[in-house]
Motif scaffolding. Sequence first.
Motif, mmCIF file in Angstrom:
data_model
loop_
_atom_site.group_PDB
_atom_site.id
_atom_site.type_symbol
_atom_site.label_atom_id
_atom_site.label_comp_id
_atom_site.label_asym_id
_atom_site.label_seq_id
_atom_site.Cartn_x
_atom_site.Cartn_y
_atom_site.Cartn_z
ATOM 1 N N ASP A 1 9.544 51.733 39.362
ATOM 2 C CA ASP A 1 9.125 51.067 39.563
ATOM 3 C C ASP A 1 9.310 49.450 38.357
ATOM 4 O OD1 ASP A 1 6.826 51.159 38.127
ATOM 5 O OD2 ASP A 1 5.667 50.748 39.669
ATOM 6 N N ASP A 2 9.694 49.373 37.751
ATOM 7 C CA ASP A 2 9.293 48.358 36.289
ATOM 8 C C ASP A 2 11.188 47.862 36.204
ATOM 9 O OD1 ASP A 2 10.280 47.540 33.458
ATOM 10 O OD2 ASP A 2 8.406 48.207 32.938
ATOM 11 N N GLU A 3 11.287 47.253 36.884
ATOM 12 C CA GLU A 3 12.996 46.726 36.820
ATOM 13 C C GLU A 3 14.008 47.164 35.163
ATOM 14 O OE1 GLU A 3 15.350 42.697 37.874
ATOM 15 O OE2 GLU A 3 13.455 42.829 37.674
ATOM 16 N N GLY A 4 13.005 46.415 33.818
ATOM 17 C CA GLY A 4 13.713 45.996 33.045
ATOM 18 C C GLY A 4 13.923 48.401 32.547
ATOM 19 N N VAL A 5 12.823 48.992 32.595
ATOM 20 C CA VAL A 5 13.111 50.154 32.382
ATOM 21 C C VAL A 5 14.421 51.059 33.616
ATOM 22 C CG1 VAL A 5 12.402 52.819 32.855
ATOM 23 C CG2 VAL A 5 11.028 51.124 32.188
ATOM 24 N N ARG A 6 14.319 50.510 34.632
ATOM 25 C CA ARG A 6 15.338 50.823 36.081
ATOM 26 C C ARG A 6 16.305 50.184 35.591
ATOM 27 N NH1 ARG A 6 13.111 48.545 40.261
ATOM 28 N NH2 ARG A 6 13.528 46.719 40.209
ATOM 29 N N SER A 7 17.050 49.291 34.789
ATOM 30 C CA SER A 7 18.105 48.305 34.390
ATOM 31 C C SER A 7 18.482 49.434 33.568
ATOM 32 C CB SER A 7 18.366 46.990 34.121
ATOM 33 O OG SER A 7 19.467 46.163 33.433
ATOM 34 N N ALA A 8 17.689 49.704 32.377
ATOM 35 C CA ALA A 8 17.922 50.620 31.015
ATOM 36 C C ALA A 8 18.452 52.148 31.414
ATOM 37 C CB ALA A 8 17.429 50.090 30.060
ATOM 38 N N THR A 9 17.992 51.903 31.923
ATOM 39 C CA THR A 9 18.201 53.889 32.353
ATOM 40 C C THR A 9 19.392 53.892 32.993
ATOM 41 O OG1 THR A 9 15.618 54.374 32.002
ATOM 42 C CG2 THR A 9 17.533 55.811 33.176
ATOM 43 N N ALA A 10 20.293 53.157 34.022
ATOM 44 C CA ALA A 10 20.951 52.531 34.956
ATOM 45 C C ALA A 10 22.149 52.731 33.486
ATOM 46 C CB ALA A 10 21.359 51.651 36.138
ATOM 47 N N SER A 11 22.325 51.723 32.944
ATOM 48 C CA SER A 11 23.049 51.551 31.747
ATOM 49 C C SER A 11 24.154 52.780 30.738
ATOM 50 C CB SER A 11 22.651 50.426 30.861
ATOM 51 O OG SER A 11 23.133 49.392 31.733
ATOM 52 N N LEU A 12 22.419 53.561 31.123
ATOM 53 C CA LEU A 12 22.403 54.702 29.725
ATOM 54 C C LEU A 12 23.397 56.006 30.732
ATOM 55 C CD1 LEU A 12 22.175 56.367 27.301
ATOM 56 C CD2 LEU A 12 18.998 56.925 28.641
ATOM 57 N N VAL A 13 22.951 56.103 32.021
ATOM 58 C CA VAL A 13 24.190 56.963 32.681
ATOM 59 C C VAL A 13 25.015 56.403 32.866
ATOM 60 C CG1 VAL A 13 23.999 58.376 34.852
ATOM 61 C CG2 VAL A 13 21.282 57.573 33.844
ATOM 62 N N ARG A 14 25.073 55.493 32.972
ATOM 63 C CA ARG A 14 26.985 54.406 33.289
ATOM 64 C C ARG A 14 27.231 54.938 31.955
ATOM 65 N NH1 ARG A 14 23.899 49.813 36.139
ATOM 66 N NH2 ARG A 14 24.593 50.349 38.457
ATOM 67 N N SER A 15 27.118 54.794 30.833
ATOM 68 C CA SER A 15 27.218 55.435 29.555
ATOM 69 C C SER A 15 28.950 56.110 29.768
ATOM 70 C CB SER A 15 26.565 54.980 28.772
ATOM 71 O OG SER A 15 25.998 56.143 28.385
ATOM 72 N N LEU A 16 28.324 57.564 30.624
ATOM 73 C CA LEU A 16 28.987 58.594 30.935
ATOM 74 C C LEU A 16 29.419 58.817 32.225
ATOM 75 C CD1 LEU A 16 25.749 61.283 30.956
ATOM 76 C CD2 LEU A 16 26.762 60.605 29.081
ATOM 77 N N GLY A 17 29.923 57.497 32.041
ATOM 78 C CA GLY A 17 30.731 57.061 33.677
ATOM 79 C C GLY A 17 30.458 57.879 35.229
ATOM 80 N N LEU A 18 29.055 57.805 34.855
ATOM 81 C CA LEU A 18 28.534 58.483 36.363
ATOM 82 C C LEU A 18 28.506 56.657 37.367
ATOM 83 C CD1 LEU A 18 26.215 60.741 35.029
ATOM 84 C CD2 LEU A 18 28.200 61.319 35.916
ATOM 85 N N ARG A 19 28.374 57.129 37.992
ATOM 86 C CA ARG A 19 27.564 56.523 39.389
ATOM 87 C C ARG A 19 26.135 56.331 39.619
ATOM 88 N NH1 ARG A 19 28.665 56.222 45.072
ATOM 89 N NH2 ARG A 19 28.727 59.586 45.343
ATOM 90 N N VAL A 20 25.830 55.277 39.453
ATOM 91 C CA VAL A 20 23.994 54.957 39.557
ATOM 92 C C VAL A 20 24.232 54.179 41.079
ATOM 93 C CG1 VAL A 20 22.698 54.360 38.298
ATOM 94 C CG2 VAL A 20 24.373 55.169 36.793
ATOM 95 N N GLN A 21 23.165 54.379 41.373
ATOM 96 C CA GLN A 21 22.320 53.768 42.689
ATOM 97 C C GLN A 21 20.328 53.390 41.995
ATOM 98 O OE1 GLN A 21 23.305 52.063 45.251
ATOM 99 N NE2 GLN A 21 21.677 50.871 45.388
ATOM 100 N N THR A 22 19.982 52.362 41.863
ATOM 101 C CA THR A 22 18.785 52.308 41.858
ATOM 102 C C THR A 22 17.481 51.906 42.847
ATOM 103 O OG1 THR A 22 18.819 50.096 41.218
ATOM 104 C CG2 THR A 22 19.309 51.495 39.351
ATOM 105 N N PHE A 23 16.422 52.286 42.532
ATOM 106 C CA PHE A 23 14.886 51.818 43.852
ATOM 107 C C PHE A 23 14.316 51.288 42.776
ATOM 108 C CE2 PHE A 23 18.372 55.139 44.533
ATOM 109 C CZ PHE A 23 19.462 54.404 46.166
ATOM 110 N N ALA A 24 13.203 50.633 43.359
ATOM 111 C CA ALA A 24 12.271 49.734 43.095
ATOM 112 C C ALA A 24 11.430 50.693 43.305
ATOM 113 C CB ALA A 24 11.936 48.506 43.671
#
Length: 126
Positions: A12-35
Amino acid sequence: MPHSHLISIVDDDEGVRSATASLVRSLGLRVQTFASAEEFLDSPQRDETACLVTDIHMGGMDGLDLQKAVRRLGLGFPILFVTGLASDRLRERALQGGATAFFTKPLDVGAFLSCLEDCLRGRSLP
């Protein structure tokens, strides 16, 4: 790492969601985020998810209730908890409920990414 894997991130924390998504994308993976847990459970991506990364403490349904709902639906993907408000009791409940891993903030990025890669390769984790 296959690019077809979808990692769903619920926080539910937009900043954490965004940072975690960027981290996971660094592996070349697809990411979907949810609030929220409810948003994830209502989404079509729920059934495409290869691994779920979620916080425990969220408004509405918390991460442990999300874990229970996912398992009731028969979804067997790995669940990784990442939380800033951890306790031994919460860790135990999450792991007993079938979580693959339980990380606390600040996140050990190397351990988190290694765990995620192992999950996607189907390796057993300690």
